[in-house]
Design an enzyme around this catalytic site. Structure first.
Site, PDB file in Angstrom:
ATOM      1  N   GLY A   7      18.486 -57.526 -14.845  1.00  0.00           N
ATOM      2  CA  GLY A   7      18.588 -58.712 -15.887  1.00  0.00           C
ATOM      3  C   GLY A   7      18.465 -60.040 -15.470  1.00  0.00           C
ATOM      4  O   GLY A   7      19.835 -60.919 -15.944  1.00  0.00           O
ATOM      5  N   ARG A  32      12.932 -56.850 -18.556  1.00  0.00           N
ATOM      6  CA  ARG A  32      12.482 -55.904 -19.572  1.00  0.00           C
ATOM      7  C   ARG A  32      11.475 -56.700 -19.837  1.00  0.00           C
ATOM      8  O   ARG A  32       9.976 -56.383 -20.232  1.00  0.00           O
ATOM      9  CB  ARG A  32      13.335 -55.158 -20.019  1.00  0.00           C
ATOM     10  CG  ARG A  32      12.590 -54.433 -20.648  1.00  0.00           C
ATOM     11  CD  ARG A  32      13.332 -53.167 -21.262  1.00  0.00           C
ATOM     12  NE  ARG A  32      14.491 -54.197 -22.641  1.00  0.00           N
ATOM     13  CZ  ARG A  32      14.068 -54.329 -23.640  1.00  0.00           C
ATOM     14  NH1 ARG A  32      13.297 -53.594 -24.285  1.00  0.00           N
ATOM     15  NH2 ARG A  32      14.631 -54.574 -24.851  1.00  0.00           N
ATOM     16  N   VAL A  59      15.240 -51.343 -16.345  1.00  0.00           N
ATOM     17  CA  VAL A  59      16.167 -50.337 -15.346  1.00  0.00           C
ATOM     18  C   VAL A  59      17.378 -48.942 -16.278  1.00  0.00           C
ATOM     19  O   VAL A  59      17.032 -47.713 -15.557  1.00  0.00           O
ATOM     20  CB  VAL A  59      17.244 -51.559 -15.318  1.00  0.00           C
ATOM     21  CG1 VAL A  59      16.898 -51.994 -14.570  1.00  0.00           C
ATOM     22  CG2 VAL A  59      18.132 -51.003 -16.189  1.00  0.00           C
ATOM     23  N   ASN A  87      23.096 -56.374 -13.153  1.00  0.00           N
ATOM     24  CA  ASN A  87      23.957 -57.049 -14.116  1.00  0.00           C
ATOM     25  C   ASN A  87      23.090 -56.612 -15.419  1.00  0.00           C
ATOM     26  O   ASN A  87      23.471 -56.559 -16.056  1.00  0.00           O
ATOM     27  CB  ASN A  87      23.287 -58.864 -12.896  1.00  0.00           C
ATOM     28  CG  ASN A  87      23.565 -59.346 -15.074  1.00  0.00           C
ATOM     29  OD1 ASN A  87      25.079 -59.539 -14.767  1.00  0.00           O
ATOM     30  ND2 ASN A  87      22.247 -59.910 -15.618  1.00  0.00           N
ATOM     31  N   SER A 139      33.542 -55.477 -17.046  1.00  0.00           N
ATOM     32  CA  SER A 139      33.534 -56.288 -17.683  1.00  0.00           C
ATOM     33  C   SER A 139      34.922 -56.157 -18.228  1.00  0.00           C
ATOM     34  O   SER A 139      35.672 -54.749 -17.777  1.00  0.00           O
ATOM     35  CB  SER A 139      32.614 -55.680 -19.374  1.00  0.00           C
ATOM     36  OG  SER A 139      32.557 -56.794 -20.874  1.00  0.00           O
ATOM     37  N   TYR A 152      30.028 -49.605 -25.284  1.00  0.00           N
ATOM     38  CA  TYR A 152      29.911 -51.085 -24.281  1.00  0.00           C
ATOM     39  C   TYR A 152      31.297 -50.279 -23.345  1.00  0.00           C
ATOM     40  O   TYR A 152      31.176 -50.261 -21.433  1.00  0.00           O
ATOM     41  CB  TYR A 152      30.095 -52.444 -24.960  1.00  0.00           C
ATOM     42  CG  TYR A 152      30.246 -53.342 -24.120  1.00  0.00           C
ATOM     43  CD1 TYR A 152      28.646 -53.855 -22.995  1.00  0.00           C
ATOM     44  CD2 TYR A 152      30.423 -53.873 -23.738  1.00  0.00           C
ATOM     45  CE1 TYR A 152      28.427 -54.906 -22.343  1.00  0.00           C
ATOM     46  CE2 TYR A 152      30.983 -55.391 -23.101  1.00  0.00           C
ATOM     47  CZ  TYR A 152      29.444 -55.627 -21.881  1.00  0.00           C
ATOM     48  OH  TYR A 152      29.440 -56.435 -21.298  1.00  0.00           O
ATOM     49  N   SER A 153      32.578 -49.918 -23.991  1.00  0.00           N
ATOM     50  CA  SER A 153      33.184 -49.953 -22.696  1.00  0.00           C
ATOM     51  C   SER A 153      33.581 -48.752 -22.165  1.00  0.00           C
ATOM     52  O   SER A 153      33.792 -49.113 -21.025  1.00  0.00           O
ATOM     53  CB  SER A 153      34.737 -49.786 -24.056  1.00  0.00           C
ATOM     54  OG  SER A 153      35.274 -50.700 -24.564  1.00  0.00           O
ATOM     55  N   SER A 155      30.297 -47.472 -21.003  1.00  0.00           N
ATOM     56  CA  SER A 155      29.191 -47.603 -20.132  1.00  0.00           C
ATOM     57  C   SER A 155      29.886 -48.649 -19.096  1.00  0.00           C
ATOM     58  O   SER A 155      29.552 -48.429 -17.703  1.00  0.00           O
ATOM     59  CB  SER A 155      28.318 -48.518 -20.816  1.00  0.00           C
ATOM     60  OG  SER A 155      28.807 -49.862 -20.817  1.00  0.00           O
TER      61      SER A 155
END
Length: 241
Positions: A7, A32, A59, A87, A139, A152-153, A155
């Site tokens: 990324g 990508r 990825v 990233n 994060s 997201y949390s 991951s």
């Protein structure tokens, strides 16, 4: 030495590519889509005094990743990728009750499967050479959880756990594995947020800049950080400690 930044074509990834270039790495810029942005990152890498190359692949796609990385290794038989910055990531925010299965899966696939698809094929060379740096971009969301970001949390929390586990597997071979956990940073990922309101909650009173995160990544990718491994380093202006 070569560094691969997933990324890496824009935003925080671009800043990391430039910082690593300043430190002498030859930078492999993964992306990508968005070749024009990737080419601009390559121009900035060269402007920073180093060189680089583009390596487009998804990825989250195991076969694409394998082919791209094996192709790179075949083309560079006397070299190895000494640094990986994982990233690549996306946000698909929603309350869990409204979250579609595709939005859950896509976020986890890019972050967690992407980490495996990129890191696993490159790890053996680091262990043989007895030197390597792996930096995983996590994060604040992965540390404390944020409402509307269950996917997201999850991951980023999973990537934090993977960081700690892998660090213990490879430390004796001179390979370090660390994570960087940004708070609110100016980037494409935060452009839709209410910065004026959110910065009131940040003790430093502002969003961070990508270059500030990139400098931290560059330190963890350097020889100076040899005794730091298995750590999650927060960079959030005091928002969460």
């Amino acid at each position: 030495m070569y560094a691969l930044v997933t990324g890496g074509s824009r935003g925080l990834g671009r800043a990391v590519c430039v910082a690593l270039a300043r430190d002498g790495y030859t930078v492999i810029i993964n992306y990508r889509k968005g070749q024009a942005e990737a080419e601009e990152t390559l121009r900035l890498v060269r402007e920073a005094g180093s060189d680089g190359e583009l390596l487009p692949f998804d990825v989250a796609d195991a076969e694409q990743s394998r082919q791209a990385l094996e192709g790179w290794m075949a083309a560079h038989p006397k070299e190895y990728i000494a640094c990986i910055v994982n990233n690549a990531g996306i946000r698909k925010d929603n309350l869990m009750v409204f979250m579609e299965a595709a939005d859950w899966s896509s976020v986890l696939n890019i972050t967690l499967n992407g980490f495996y698809n990129v890191t696993q094929p490159l790890l053996k060379s680091m262990l043989i050479k007895k030197w390597g740096r792996i930096v995983n971009m996590v994060s604040l969301s992965g540390l404390k959880g944020l409402p509307g970001q269950t996917n997201y949390s999850a991951s980023k929390g999973g990537l934090i756990a993977a960081t700690k586990a892998l660090a213990q597997e490879v430390a004796r071979k001179g390979v370090t594995v660390n994570a960087v956990a940004p708070g609110f940073i100016h980037s494409d990922m935060t452009k839709d947020l209410d910065e004026a309101e959110l910065k009131k909650t940040i003790p430093a009173g502002r969003f961070g800049d990508p270059e500030e995160v990139a400098d931290l990544v560059a330190f963890l990718a350097s020889k100076k950080s040899a005794y730091i491994t298995g750590e999650v380093v927060s960079i959030n202006g005091g928002l969460y400690t």
